[in-house]
Design a protein around this motif. Structure first.
Motif, PDB file in Angstrom:
ATOM      1  N   GLY A 324      27.780  45.129  -1.378  1.00 48.68           N
ATOM      2  CA  GLY A 324      26.804  45.880  -2.178  1.00 48.68           C
ATOM      3  C   GLY A 324      27.145  47.356  -2.167  1.00 48.68           C
ATOM      4  O   GLY A 324      28.289  47.750  -1.913  1.00 48.68           O
ATOM      5  N   GLY A 327      28.464  48.371   1.463  1.00 46.04           N
ATOM      6  CA  GLY A 327      29.695  47.665   1.831  1.00 46.04           C
ATOM      7  C   GLY A 327      30.869  48.103   0.968  1.00 46.04           C
ATOM      8  O   GLY A 327      31.976  48.336   1.477  1.00 46.04           O
ATOM      9  N   ASP A 345      31.549  38.711   0.520  1.00 45.66           N
ATOM     10  CA  ASP A 345      30.173  38.591   0.032  1.00 45.66           C
ATOM     11  C   ASP A 345      29.887  37.102  -0.163  1.00 45.66           C
ATOM     12  O   ASP A 345      30.734  36.263   0.159  1.00 45.66           O
ATOM     13  CB  ASP A 345      29.992  39.401  -1.268  1.00 45.66           C
ATOM     14  CG  ASP A 345      28.544  39.856  -1.441  1.00 45.66           C
ATOM     15  OD1 ASP A 345      27.652  38.983  -1.553  1.00 45.66           O
ATOM     16  OD2 ASP A 345      28.296  41.077  -1.435  1.00 45.66           O
ATOM     17  N   ASN A 350      30.831  38.544  -6.434  1.00 43.20           N
ATOM     18  CA  ASN A 350      30.181  39.706  -5.803  1.00 43.20           C
ATOM     19  C   ASN A 350      31.191  40.580  -5.071  1.00 43.20           C
ATOM     20  O   ASN A 350      31.157  41.810  -5.160  1.00 43.20           O
ATOM     21  CB  ASN A 350      29.147  39.239  -4.771  1.00 43.20           C
ATOM     22  CG  ASN A 350      27.817  38.920  -5.405  1.00 43.20           C
ATOM     23  OD1 ASN A 350      27.719  38.878  -6.629  1.00 43.20           O
ATOM     24  ND2 ASN A 350      26.801  38.690  -4.590  1.00 43.20           N
ATOM     25  N   ALA A 401      27.054  44.810   6.358  1.00 40.39           N
ATOM     26  CA  ALA A 401      26.217  45.626   5.458  1.00 40.39           C
ATOM     27  C   ALA A 401      25.527  44.724   4.444  1.00 40.39           C
ATOM     28  O   ALA A 401      25.553  44.975   3.239  1.00 40.39           O
ATOM     29  CB  ALA A 401      27.062  46.690   4.768  1.00 40.39           C
ATOM     30  N   LEU A 408      19.031  37.194   8.290  1.00 42.22           N
ATOM     31  CA  LEU A 408      20.305  37.128   7.567  1.00 42.22           C
ATOM     32  C   LEU A 408      21.406  37.811   8.386  1.00 42.22           C
ATOM     33  O   LEU A 408      22.530  37.308   8.509  1.00 42.22           O
ATOM     34  CB  LEU A 408      20.165  37.810   6.197  1.00 42.22           C
ATOM     35  CG  LEU A 408      21.445  37.923   5.382  1.00 42.22           C
ATOM     36  CD1 LEU A 408      21.967  36.546   4.983  1.00 42.22           C
ATOM     37  CD2 LEU A 408      21.238  38.769   4.128  1.00 42.22           C
ATOM     38  N   ASN A 429      25.441  48.097   9.913  1.00 45.09           N
ATOM     39  CA  ASN A 429      25.111  49.322   9.172  1.00 45.09           C
ATOM     40  C   ASN A 429      23.611  49.362   8.867  1.00 45.09           C
ATOM     41  O   ASN A 429      23.175  50.020   7.921  1.00 45.09           O
ATOM     42  CB  ASN A 429      25.937  49.357   7.875  1.00 45.09           C
ATOM     43  CG  ASN A 429      25.637  50.577   7.026  1.00 45.09           C
ATOM     44  OD1 ASN A 429      25.609  51.697   7.531  1.00 45.09           O
ATOM     45  ND2 ASN A 429      25.375  50.382   5.744  1.00 45.09           N
ATOM     46  N   SER A 431      19.839  50.350   8.524  1.00 48.21           N
ATOM     47  CA  SER A 431      19.278  51.701   8.519  1.00 48.21           C
ATOM     48  C   SER A 431      18.008  51.780   9.354  1.00 48.21           C
ATOM     49  O   SER A 431      17.545  52.866   9.671  1.00 48.21           O
ATOM     50  CB  SER A 431      19.022  52.170   7.091  1.00 48.21           C
ATOM     51  OG  SER A 431      18.456  51.156   6.324  1.00 48.21           O
TER      52      SER A 431
HETATM   53  P1  NAI Z   1      22.845  45.936  -1.340  1.00 47.10           P
HETATM   54  O1  NAI Z   1      21.683  45.111  -1.740  1.00 47.10           O
HETATM   55  O2  NAI Z   1      23.465  46.855  -2.326  1.00 47.10           O
HETATM   56  O3  NAI Z   1      24.016  44.986  -0.817  1.00 47.10           O
HETATM   57  C1  NAI Z   1      23.848  43.912   0.037  1.00 47.10           C
HETATM   58  C2  NAI Z   1      24.979  42.932  -0.228  1.00 47.10           C
HETATM   59  O4  NAI Z   1      24.987  41.949   0.780  1.00 47.10           O
HETATM   60  C3  NAI Z   1      24.852  42.185  -1.563  1.00 47.10           C
HETATM   61  O5  NAI Z   1      26.042  42.341  -2.315  1.00 47.10           O
HETATM   62  C4  NAI Z   1      24.660  40.733  -1.128  1.00 47.10           C
HETATM   63  O6  NAI Z   1      25.213  39.814  -2.056  1.00 47.10           O
HETATM   64  C5  NAI Z   1      25.388  40.727   0.185  1.00 47.10           C
HETATM   65  N1  NAI Z   1      25.057  39.578   1.025  1.00 47.10           N
HETATM   66  C6  NAI Z   1      23.886  38.941   1.181  1.00 47.10           C
HETATM   67  N2  NAI Z   1      24.031  37.904   2.020  1.00 47.10           N
HETATM   68  C7  NAI Z   1      25.309  37.877   2.402  1.00 47.10           C
HETATM   69  C8  NAI Z   1      26.077  37.033   3.259  1.00 47.10           C
HETATM   70  N3  NAI Z   1      25.536  35.991   3.848  1.00 47.10           N
HETATM   71  N4  NAI Z   1      27.392  37.316   3.432  1.00 47.10           N
HETATM   72  C9  NAI Z   1      27.946  38.372   2.806  1.00 47.10           C
HETATM   73  N5  NAI Z   1      27.267  39.179   1.982  1.00 47.10           N
HETATM   74  C10 NAI Z   1      25.979  38.943   1.774  1.00 47.10           C
HETATM   75  O7  NAI Z   1      22.398  46.723  -0.044  1.00 47.10           O
HETATM   76  P2  NAI Z   1      22.908  48.111   0.546  1.00 47.10           P
HETATM   77  O8  NAI Z   1      22.106  49.204  -0.003  1.00 47.10           O
HETATM   78  O9  NAI Z   1      24.380  48.156   0.437  1.00 47.10           O
HETATM   79  O10 NAI Z   1      22.490  47.970   2.072  1.00 47.10           O
HETATM   80  C11 NAI Z   1      23.209  47.159   2.986  1.00 47.10           C
HETATM   81  C12 NAI Z   1      22.797  47.529   4.397  1.00 47.10           C
HETATM   82  O11 NAI Z   1      23.068  48.907   4.627  1.00 47.10           O
HETATM   83  C13 NAI Z   1      21.326  47.325   4.715  1.00 47.10           C
HETATM   84  O12 NAI Z   1      21.196  46.916   6.043  1.00 47.10           O
HETATM   85  C14 NAI Z   1      20.756  48.720   4.539  1.00 47.10           C
HETATM   86  O13 NAI Z   1      19.583  48.932   5.288  1.00 47.10           O
HETATM   87  C15 NAI Z   1      21.883  49.573   5.076  1.00 47.10           C
HETATM   88  N6  NAI Z   1      21.938  50.955   4.626  1.00 47.10           N
HETATM   89  C16 NAI Z   1      21.635  51.291   3.348  1.00 47.10           C
HETATM   90  C17 NAI Z   1      21.682  52.616   2.946  1.00 47.10           C
HETATM   91  C18 NAI Z   1      21.380  52.971   1.524  1.00 47.10           C
HETATM   92  O14 NAI Z   1      21.278  54.174   1.232  1.00 47.10           O
HETATM   93  N7  NAI Z   1      21.243  52.017   0.632  1.00 47.10           N
HETATM   94  C19 NAI Z   1      22.059  53.693   3.876  1.00 47.10           C
HETATM   95  C20 NAI Z   1      22.428  53.222   5.181  1.00 47.10           C
HETATM   96  C21 NAI Z   1      22.344  51.904   5.531  1.00 47.10           C
END
Ligand code: NAI
Length: 716
Positions: A324, A327, A345, A350, A401, A408, A429, A431
């Motif tokens: 996402g 990642g 992913d 994805n 991430a 999960l 990662n 937050s």
């Molecule tokens: P996102 O929703 O953009 O991406 C999450 C990804 O994980 C998706 O592509 C999804 O398909 C994938 N996923 C789900 N289940 C999976 C599995 N079993 N195996 C592999 N991939 C899988 O989320 P985002 O924003 O990238 O956040 C990811 C993490 O980073 C969360 O824990 C979030 O709290 C943390 N984070 C987010 C920040 C932000 O500004 N968005 C900043 C710092 C940390």
């Protein structure tokens, strides 16, 4: 041994080789000043037997600039002595510049600050054509100005307007770009070629003077009194203030020094520059910025918060779970540093989408001429996009991430861990979720750690490393090495809800939102944020983060606290956020609107209904701007002290650097703890008491702060 070698050859060419004993780089300190003064004297004696002078360096770089240890220690009481010292150093440089014989700078490596200023004082500049060489005047980034004649010579060389980005923004360039900009005169393929060209210049110009020392000198691009320039300069201070918000004296003084100096002869211009330089050097903002951006950042880079005695690790293959937003960014940051990445992913589609993110960023660099097509291809080839966990085989680090969901995260940890190299480490990662809690899913919790990246990963330099209860020192050291290997800045914190950065960030946005709840006008709140030095107003940042996420984090924190048998203290911001989301469906920028409206075309603007919903005209009129600004900075500084007190933060350096690079805490302060130090610890506590009485007990000084205030001791 003198810091400046002095050799005259059979062609009567004097070569001055700067080679400061006992230092890896040349700096403008006492030894250098003594050597320069002696050199200027010798040149005076030898002038009749000289055909010209070449200035070069025996170090890898040409010259690193001013001696920051020395500048940092100059106090207000030393101002007059300091000013005199700078003027006499400049007189020695000037004596060489006006000796009548050609003087050539042979720039064999980076020349920054005082180093480039020496080159500017030469009549001809030749640099080795290497893209790793940097030329520039970065003083402004530490709250200082180029005090070795830079604000006078550069404008006289390339014009005021062209000089401003170098002087006021600290722009650094490669030799090629410097040649194009007219800062140097020639490029050389090799050191030999450089010296040959230097000699040729000397042979061709038996007598040589700077343009500004010759009759009829015309300022390139127009002197300040030239009508077109006068018009531009009339609005320059206002335009600058719009950028600095009045928080940064350095660019303002640079503008003054350059423009005032341009209206007098060179020597008087030099004196004007020294006065402004002295004012900045003894001023508080330069101390804040030099202390944090130089000394503290260097301490972090040198591994101060890394456990000692553990061999440095080097990573070759990193797995990233979840392609996402985060990642994909982590994959890019890792692959661009030459490390192989397995980006996994739930589907190949994805994962491939995540890889495309890197392709987009790399293509942009190629189109701007900053990256070769073959390097883009090589970086992309390092990223394997997959849905198959077995591809994670042999990864020496896996970073998770996936969605912010404990269940999960536990599943993906258990699936990936067995594939990892035998001594690999696993990072989350997350937050918000405590690392020790996530580590429960791991078969090896001592190998489990938090690596909290910031969005957008390719731009944000900070990574907050979170040490769980069972994380080993070895794992911490290796995580630290990885962060440095990808060129980012690590801070190390202990586990706690919100860690350090998110916790302090929360106090910032909540304070801004609470002000709206009190009836203060939203534009006053946003302006107060900017005038305090924050990069974005608190309401605008809420919209970026999304109001629903703010609600979600708050609800989760309340649940956890209540489950631990503790009472939840409602923050006045909560009701405002609930009104926006629950009653008006305004969830933030991504959802179409929050505190702001986001028209499809044009600029965002505050949602007009905020006025009728919240603003109390009497309260809005009687608001003190100073109160608003103080509330925004104090609440964050106080929370930072709590983090130190609770052991979430381990060092003041991590607090300052983390607050600036992670949440944009006003950089002019030198960080959330330096803000207290520079305010005066006792004075800070007194002011906090006033804020507590007026705005609530969240401003109450923590015990650690009261303890320091008792003896007025600085945080170190
Ligand atoms: P996102 O929703 O953009 O991406 C999450 C990804 O994980 C998706 O592509 C999804 O398909 C994938 N996923 C789900 N289940 C999976 C599995 N079993 N195996 C592999 N991939 C899988 O989320 P985002 O924003 O990238 O956040 C990811 C993490 O980073 C969360 O824990 C979030 O709290 C943390 N984070 C987010 C920040 C932000 O500004 N968005 C900043 C710092 C940390």
């Amino acid at each position: 041994m003198s810091a400046i070698g002095y050799t005259i050859d059979s062609d009567k060419i004097l070569t001055l080789t700067i080679d400061m004993p006992g230092q890896s780089a040349n700096t403008m300190n006492g030894d250098f000043r003594t050597a320069l003064s002696e050199t200027a004297q010798k040149i005076k004696t030898d002038i009749d037997v000289l055909s010209g002078i070449i200035i070069t360096s025996a170090k890898k770089t040409f010259f690193a600039g001013g001696d920051l240890n020395e500048l940092y220690s100059v106090t207000r009481a030393d101002a007059a002595t300091f000013e005199h010292m700078v003027n006499s150093l400049k007189a020695d440089i000037r004596a060489i510049e006006t000796c009548g014989k050609p003087v050539v700078a042979a720039i064999n490596g980076s020349a920054l600050g005082g180093g480039l200023e020496i080159c500017l004082a030469c009549h001809h500049r030749i640099a080795l054509d290497r893209d790793t060489i940097q030329l520039g005047l970065p003083e402004v980034t530490l709250g200082l100005l180029p005090g070795g004649g830079g604000t006078q010579r550069l404008p006289r060389m390339i014009g005021l307007e062209a000089a401003f980005p170098y002087l006021m923004e600290g722009k650094k360039v490669s030799p090629k770009a410097a040649l194009k900009a007219g800062i140097i005169d020639a490029l050389a393929d090799s050191p030999d070629d450089m010296m040959t060209q230097a000699r040729a210049f000397i042979r061709a110009s038996p007598s040589s003077h700077q343009p500004w020392d010759q009759k009829g000198f015309r300022f390139p691009g127009g002197a300040p009194h030239h009508p077109a320039m006068a018009q531009k300069l009339a609005i320059a201070p206002a335009m600058l203030k719009q950028k600095t918000k009045g928080c940064y004296p350095a660019p303002e003084r640079i503008l003054s020094a350059a423009v005032e100096g341009a209206q007098v002869d060179y020597d008087n211009g030099d004196k004007i520059e020294t006065r402004y330089f002295t004012e900045l050097v003894v001023g508080q903002v330069a101390k804040n910025m030099t202390g944090t951006f130089w000394f503290q950042l260097n301490a972090i880079k040198a591994g101060e918060s890394r456990p000692q005695g553990i061999e440095k690790a080097s990573f070759h293959r990193v797995g990233v779970l979840g392609a996402g937003m985060m990642g994909a960014g982590i994959a890019y940051a890792t692959a661009t540093r030459g490390i192989e990445v397995v980006l996994k992913d739930v589907s190949t589609e994805n994962a491939t989408k995540g890889k495309h993110y890197s392709e987009g960023l790399l293509s942009k660099k190629v189109s701007r001429g900053r990256l070769a097509e073959k390097d883009k291809a090589a970086t992309l080839a390092r990223i394997t996009a997959t849905a198959d966990a077995s591809d994670l085989q042999d990864c020496d680090l896996i970073i998770e991430a996936v969605f912010e969901d404990s269940g999960l995260k536990a599943n993906v940890t258990q699936e990936a861990e067995p594939k990892m190299a035998s001594n690999g480490i696993f990072a989350s990662n997350t937050s918000t979720i405590p690392i020790s809690q996530l580590a429960k899913a791991s078969a090896r919790p001592d190998h489990f750690i938090g690596l909290h990246f910031f969005s957008p990963v390719d731009k944000m330099q900070l990574v907050e490393i979170i040490v769980g209860e069972q994380t080993s020192d070895d794992t911490l050291a290796r995580a630290f090495d990885y962060v440095q290997q990808i060129g980012k800045i690590p801070i190390v914190v202990n586990d706690s809800r919100g860690f350090f950065t998110s916790r302090v960030f929360g106090t910032f946005v909540n304070e801004g939102v609470a002000m709206l709840g009190e009836g203060i006008h939203p534009s006053s709140i946003e302006n107060a944020g900017l005038l305090a030095g924050m990069p974005v107003g608190p309401l605008a940042i809420c919209d970026e983060v999304s109001l629903t996420l703010i609600q979600h984090i708050r609800d989760q924190s309340r649940k956890d606290l209540e489950a631990a048998g503790k009472a939840w203290k409602a923050h006045p911001a909560e009701a405002v956020v609930d009104t926006l989301v629950n009653e008006h469906g305004r969830k933030g920028k991504a959802a179409g609107g929050g505190f702001y409206d986001y028209p499809a075309s044009g600029k965002k603007s505050l949602w007009p209904s905020l006025e009728s919903l919240f603003v109390d005209q009497a309260r809005a009129k009687n608001t003190s701007l100073q109160d608003l600004k103080d509330r925004i900075l104090f609440i964050q500084a106080i929370e930072t002290v709590r983090c130190l007190e609770e052991g979430v933060l381990r060092t003041v350096e991590d607090a300052n650097i983390g607050s600036i690079f992670g949440i944009g805490f006003a950089p002019w302060t030198g960080g959330a703890i330096q803000f207290i130090n520079q305010y005066g610890v006792r004075a800070f506590v007194e002011r906090a008491k006033v804020l507590e009485d007026s705005f609530g007990e969240r401003f109450a000084a923590p015990a650690l702060l009261l303890e320091k205030a008792e003896t007025d001791t600085l945080f170190t």
